[in-house]
Structure formats: C-alpha cells, structure tokens
Design an enzyme around this catalytic site. Structure first.
Site, PDB file in Angstrom:
ATOM      1  N   MET A  30      -7.476  44.188 -36.818  1.00  0.00           N
ATOM      2  CA  MET A  30      -7.552  45.606 -36.445  1.00  0.00           C
ATOM      3  C   MET A  30      -8.606  46.314 -37.292  1.00  0.00           C
ATOM      4  SD  MET A  30      -3.762  46.722 -35.281  1.00  0.00           S
ATOM      5  CE  MET A  30      -3.099  47.041 -36.900  1.00  0.00           C
ATOM      6  N   HIS A  37      -8.656  39.413 -44.805  1.00  0.00           N
ATOM      7  CA  HIS A  37      -9.317  39.119 -43.521  1.00  0.00           C
ATOM      8  C   HIS A  37     -10.467  38.119 -43.720  1.00  0.00           C
ATOM      9  CE1 HIS A  37      -7.948  43.414 -42.500  1.00  0.00           C
ATOM     10  NE2 HIS A  37      -7.343  42.666 -41.593  1.00  0.00           N
ATOM     11  N   SER A 186      -4.849  46.719 -45.003  1.00  0.00           N
ATOM     12  CA  SER A 186      -5.659  47.899 -44.657  1.00  0.00           C
ATOM     13  C   SER A 186      -4.888  49.169 -44.993  1.00  0.00           C
ATOM     14  CB  SER A 186      -6.011  47.882 -43.173  1.00  0.00           C
ATOM     15  OG  SER A 186      -6.641  46.663 -42.839  1.00  0.00           O
TER      16      SER A 186
HETATM   17  P1  AMP Z   1      -4.609  43.167 -39.249  1.00  0.00           P
HETATM   18  O1  AMP Z   1      -6.019  43.630 -39.241  1.00  0.00           O
HETATM   19  O2  AMP Z   1      -3.747  43.825 -40.283  1.00  0.00           O
HETATM   20  O3  AMP Z   1      -3.987  43.134 -37.869  1.00  0.00           O
HETATM   21  O4  AMP Z   1      -4.654  41.637 -39.713  1.00  0.00           O
HETATM   22  C1  AMP Z   1      -5.459  40.707 -39.043  1.00  0.00           C
HETATM   23  C2  AMP Z   1      -5.102  39.334 -39.540  1.00  0.00           C
HETATM   24  O5  AMP Z   1      -5.317  39.260 -40.952  1.00  0.00           O
HETATM   25  C3  AMP Z   1      -3.632  38.970 -39.308  1.00  0.00           C
HETATM   26  O6  AMP Z   1      -3.538  37.599 -38.946  1.00  0.00           O
HETATM   27  C4  AMP Z   1      -3.010  39.225 -40.645  1.00  0.00           C
HETATM   28  O7  AMP Z   1      -1.850  38.447 -40.897  1.00  0.00           O
HETATM   29  C5  AMP Z   1      -4.128  38.814 -41.568  1.00  0.00           C
HETATM   30  N1  AMP Z   1      -3.986  39.427 -42.888  1.00  0.00           N
HETATM   31  C6  AMP Z   1      -3.920  40.745 -43.185  1.00  0.00           C
HETATM   32  N2  AMP Z   1      -3.755  40.927 -44.518  1.00  0.00           N
HETATM   33  C7  AMP Z   1      -3.717  39.687 -45.066  1.00  0.00           C
HETATM   34  C8  AMP Z   1      -3.556  39.190 -46.397  1.00  0.00           C
HETATM   35  N3  AMP Z   1      -3.410  39.995 -47.427  1.00  0.00           N
HETATM   36  N4  AMP Z   1      -3.564  37.848 -46.574  1.00  0.00           N
HETATM   37  C9  AMP Z   1      -3.718  37.005 -45.525  1.00  0.00           C
HETATM   38  N5  AMP Z   1      -3.864  37.408 -44.251  1.00  0.00           N
HETATM   39  C10 AMP Z   1      -3.862  38.726 -44.022  1.00  0.00           C
END
Ligand code: AMP
Length: 283
Positions: A30, A37, A186
C-alpha cells in the site's frame, strides 16, 4: 523502472514476459515504503527475472471508521526507493481502475479470516483477498512475497491460493524491525515520540512470552497474563486483542506444546499496531 497505471498495460507486459519465458516475482504493497517492504522486494528479486510491485491503498479492506483517507502516501519517494532495490515495474492503479462502476465480485476465505483481525475489522480480509486475487490476475506472477508481520493475512492468502488453485508460489518474509524491536509499519508515522516508546511494549511482551515458553511454561493463560501486564494498558495503549493460536489453523490454544502464534493488536494514539511471534517451546 517503469510505472504502469492501467490493468490492460500491466497484463500486456506480463503476457510478453511469460511468452519470453521470464519468471515474474511480485510484492503487493500500500506504499509509504519502509525497509520491511524493501526486504520483501530484495527477496522477490532473488526469486524471479522480473520484479513487479504494486502500490495501491485498497479501499475495500478499510472499514468506514478506519484510516483510508489519512493513510500515508508519498509516491515520488516510493518510486526512488523501489528503483534502488531493482524493481522493474511499479503498478499504481487508481481506485476506479481496480473497482469500476458496477463492480460486484468479492473473494472470501471463511475460517481463517474469522478470528483476530477478522473479528475486529469486519470485511477486512474480504477486501484483502479480493484485491490480491485481482492483482494476481493482472500481474500474473509466478511467485509473490508477503510479510509475516501480517501473519493472519499470510495464512488467509495461502488458503485462498490453495483453495482456488491459483498458480502462484507464496513466500513469507520474517518481520523487519527497527533497532529497538518495533515492527516497521507505514502506520508508525502516526506515533508521537512518547507514543513510539509506548509502542515498544508490544515487542517487549513478545520477547517475554518467548522467554517464559523457553523456560517451560506451557499454559497460554499464564503467558497471556504476563503479556497483558507488560502491555500495561492505560490511556496511551489500548489492547485490541492478545491471543495464542495454532500457527496454521488459527484455532485457539490453551496449551503450548509446539509452535504457537502469539498475535497482538493495540491502539497507541491514532495508530492501530499489530505484531506477532511464533513461540517455540523448548525441545
Ligand atoms: P502494506 O503496505 O502494509 O500492505 O504491506 C505490504 C507487504 O509488506 C505485506 O506483505 C506486509 O506483510 C509486508 N510488511 C509490512 N511491514 C513489514 C515488516 N515490518 N516486516 C516484514 N514485512 C512487512
């Protein structure tokens, strides 16, 4: 690096790569990218010839009272970061491109979507599985990487891929943390410096839980009592849930006799934060 905003353009590129025998690796996000990420992208890079990421704040996975409107966004910064880890294509569709007028199809995973975040955020996983299914049909990846930070999401997506016979290999990446242990997110930008310190209690309680289990404690209730005392809910931290469940079925566990998921969600100021650990008893 190319930026692609339409479904048609993205699918045409994916078709061409597949005709050329290239392996497509994909990381959906996102946006408002952080090192968590980027770690997923580096892992995906190793598993494919072409690396595609998506940046899409998906409206269908937010509840009406949630932070969709104020979710942090910074596309120019994200594009620089993506380029720095070797992303080939960033897919950035608009909400109208993904959900045009008269859109009416949703993907729902039942059992594993129900507890934890599913219970607290009605419709959340239906939004997640719907958008991920659509993104898989648009990007046509051979492999996709998701973070264990969103542990239940990973379980739900694996279930969807298996149940719907999607031809995509799903890989999980361990949670990436700040130096002091706070899971990168985020949403951490919502935290004031005081709240940032309070938020650290999540990680501290996970570590304490693992210590107890390593010392031979098997009662989930006992571990959860200690977790709650470290979280020390007050006007700055409100626990949404703290539960111990089977890491695969997500069924509740009373006894920790094998790997056990300890999953936490808490409100700290305006931010709803989640974190988890898979507890492993001493052998
Ligand atoms: P998001 O942008 O929050 O939807 O996350 C996108 C992807 O990044 C998803 O697969 C999340 O699980 C992963 N993600 C977000 N934060 C972390 C983190 N701190 N460690 C590992 N993966 C993450």
């Amino acid at each position: 690096m190319n930026v692609v905003a339409t479904v048609k353009d993205m699918q045409a590129r994916a078709d061409q790569w597949r005709r050329d025998g290239k392996k497509i690796a994909f990381v959906p996000t996102m946006g408002y990218l952080h090192d968590g990420h980027l770690a997923l992208m580096k892992m995906a890079r190793r598993h494919g010839d072409i690396l595609v990421i998506s940046i899409f704040v998906n409206p269908t996975q937010f509840g009406p009272q949630e932070d969709f409107e104020r979710y942090p966004r910074d596309l120019p910064r994200d594009l620089k970061l993506a380029e720095s880890v070797g992303v080939d294509v960033v897919f950035t569709p608009s909400a109208e491109e993904m959900y045009p007028q008269n859109y009416q199809t949703y993907v729902e995973v039942t059992e594993v979507s129900r507890p934890l975040c599913g219970a607290r955020r009605p419709g959340h996983f239906r939004g997640v599985t719907t958008v991920v299914a659509k993104l898989f049909n648009i990007v046509k990846p051979h492999v996709a990487v998701f973070g264990e930070k969103d542990y239940q999401q990973l379980v739900v997506i694996r279930r969807m891929v298996q149940d719907l016979n999607m031809d995509v290999e799903v890989l999980g990446h361990p949670t990436v943390r700040e130096k002091d242990g706070l899971a990168m997110s985020s949403r951490n930008v919502y935290l004031s410096s005081d709240e940032r310190k309070v938020a650290l209690r999540l990680y501290q309680s996970l570590m304490k839980a693992q210590e107890l289990v390593s010392n031979g404690i098997t009662s989930a209730a006992e571990v959860l009592q200690e977790v709650r005392s470290i979280l020390a809910p007050d006007d700055r931290l409100v626990i949404d849930y703290a539960e111990i469940r089977d890491p695969e079925t997500l069924e509740e566990l009373d006894e920790i006799n094998g790997p056990a998921l300890l999953a936490l969600a808490a409100f700290v100021g305006k931010a709803r934060l989640i974190d988890n650990i898979v507890l492993t008893p001493r052998s």
